[in-house]
Design a protein around this motif. Structure first.
Motif, PDB file in Angstrom:
ATOM      1  N   ARG A 148       0.818  -1.209   0.000  1.00 28.84           N
ATOM      2  CA  ARG A 148       0.000   0.000   0.000  1.00 28.84           C
ATOM      3  C   ARG A 148       0.853   1.262   0.000  1.00 28.84           C
ATOM      4  NH1 ARG A 148      -3.307  -3.351   3.190  1.00 28.84           N
ATOM      5  NH2 ARG A 148      -2.355  -2.668   5.157  1.00 28.84           N
ATOM      6  N   HIS A 149       2.151   1.107   0.120  1.00 32.05           N
ATOM      7  CA  HIS A 149       3.035   2.271   0.152  1.00 32.05           C
ATOM      8  C   HIS A 149       4.102   2.267  -0.937  1.00 32.05           C
ATOM      9  CE1 HIS A 149       1.684   4.170   3.934  1.00 32.05           C
ATOM     10  NE2 HIS A 149       1.343   2.944   4.271  1.00 32.05           N
ATOM     11  N   VAL A 150       4.479   1.079  -1.425  1.00 35.46           N
ATOM     12  CA  VAL A 150       5.557   0.968  -2.407  1.00 35.46           C
ATOM     13  C   VAL A 150       5.032   0.279  -3.654  1.00 35.46           C
ATOM     14  CG1 VAL A 150       7.881   0.105  -2.868  1.00 35.46           C
ATOM     15  CG2 VAL A 150       7.243   0.763  -0.534  1.00 35.46           C
ATOM     16  N   ALA A 151       5.163   0.956  -4.800  1.00 32.07           N
ATOM     17  CA  ALA A 151       4.775   0.374  -6.082  1.00 32.07           C
ATOM     18  C   ALA A 151       6.002   0.299  -6.975  1.00 32.07           C
ATOM     19  CB  ALA A 151       3.674   1.198  -6.755  1.00 32.07           C
ATOM     20  N   VAL A 152       6.044  -0.725  -7.828  1.00 28.71           N
ATOM     21  CA  VAL A 152       7.202  -0.976  -8.677  1.00 28.71           C
ATOM     22  C   VAL A 152       6.761  -1.079 -10.128  1.00 28.71           C
ATOM     23  CG1 VAL A 152       9.140  -2.516  -9.149  1.00 28.71           C
ATOM     24  CG2 VAL A 152       8.305  -2.256  -6.800  1.00 28.71           C
ATOM     25  N   LEU A 153       7.466  -0.355 -10.979  1.00 31.37           N
ATOM     26  CA  LEU A 153       7.297  -0.517 -12.423  1.00 31.37           C
ATOM     27  C   LEU A 153       8.572  -1.181 -12.913  1.00 31.37           C
ATOM     28  CD1 LEU A 153       5.643  -0.002 -14.975  1.00 31.37           C
ATOM     29  CD2 LEU A 153       6.693   2.246 -15.144  1.00 31.37           C
TER      30      LEU A 153
END
Length: 264
Positions: free
Chosen positions: A86-91
């Motif tokens: 919910r805090h870290v997103a990765v592309l």
């Protein structure tokens, strides 16, 4: 009396954080660095410098073998995966997905960390907002297989934004994109207003994108500062074997950065 200036909010903190293999080989020497809310950081360095290792550490795909990585004050090593998502997103550099999925359904996958926490209407609102922000709302009913490379990368970004992250990690996000698509994607990311760490292999893209540059060489952080400081001519020559040339743009008068192979 004027109120005191607000202290910048640390989103990401590395406290002597590094990584060694089981055999004791140091892939990443201890790093001390802090990234504040809204900052865009470009992560640069030659192949094998440690960029991928650092990004994996920042998203907890691997755990720091010494030191601590914190996001929003939480130690990544002990933070439950749903909370972290919910805090870290990765592309990622390449996303392995079912190309038969509709764009909207794929972007909605980004809401999985928030399931059972908000109403269905809120999920739909966030997905719609992510589609609009990434300018792919008109593609929502199309299948991923029908999209161009640039369109597909913006859809991947929309999926990441649907997570509502405070920290967005990008691993070579402009790979395989044409010149216009590269510029468009980085300008879009730059305008999001969230904290970003992006590994970029093309140095010419860095000055217009980054507030700060982290430069790695042989697993060590050798520079951490604004582009004009971190990408000094001496450092670019030492780390990349390239010559940095500044020229004046003939139309708007800004500085153009070019990187040329040093003469033998």
């Amino acid at each position: 009396m004027s109120p005191p200036l607000a202290t910048p909010t640390p989103v990401l903190q590395l406290q002597a954080a590094g990584f060694c293999t089981d055999g004791g080989r140091e892939l990443l020497a201890p790093i001390d660095a802090t990234v504040h809310r809204g900052e865009c950081v470009a992560l640069v360095g030659p192949n094998g410098a440690g960029k991928s290792t650092l990004l994996k550490m920042l998203c907890a795909r691997i755990a720091a073998t010494h030191g601590v990585v914190r996001v929003q004050g939480h130690d990544l090593a002990g933070w439950p995966a749903p909370d972290r998502a919910r805090h870290v997103a990765v592309l990622a550099q390449s996303e392995s997905v079912d190309l038969g999925l509709l764009v909207r359904d794929y972007v909605a996958i980004g809401r999985l960390p928030h399931q059972h926490r908000v109403a269905r209407a809120e999920h739909a609102r966030v997905v719609d907002a992510a589609l609009r922000t990434c300018r792919v709302d008109t593609l929502a009913a199309r299948r991923l297989s029908t999209l161009s490379g640039g369109e597909r990368q913006r859809v991947h970004l929309a999926r990441a934004l649907a997570q509502e992250p405070t920290l967005l990690l990008l691993d070579e996000p402009t790979n395989h994109l044409d010149l216009a698509a590269r510029a468009d994607l980085l300008a879009l990311v730059r305008g999001l207003g969230i904290t970003v760490v992006a590994a970029l292999h093309e140095l010419g893209l860095v000055p217009s994108f980054a507030d700060r540059v982290w430069m790695l060489q042989a697993g060590r952080l050798v520079a951490d500062g604004p582009p004009r400081e971190a990408l000094s001519a001496q450092r670019v020559a030492s780390v990349f074997g390239m010559e940095l040339v500044h020229t004046r743009h003939p139309r708007h008068g800004g500085t153009l950065w070019s990187f040329e192979r040093e003469a033998a």
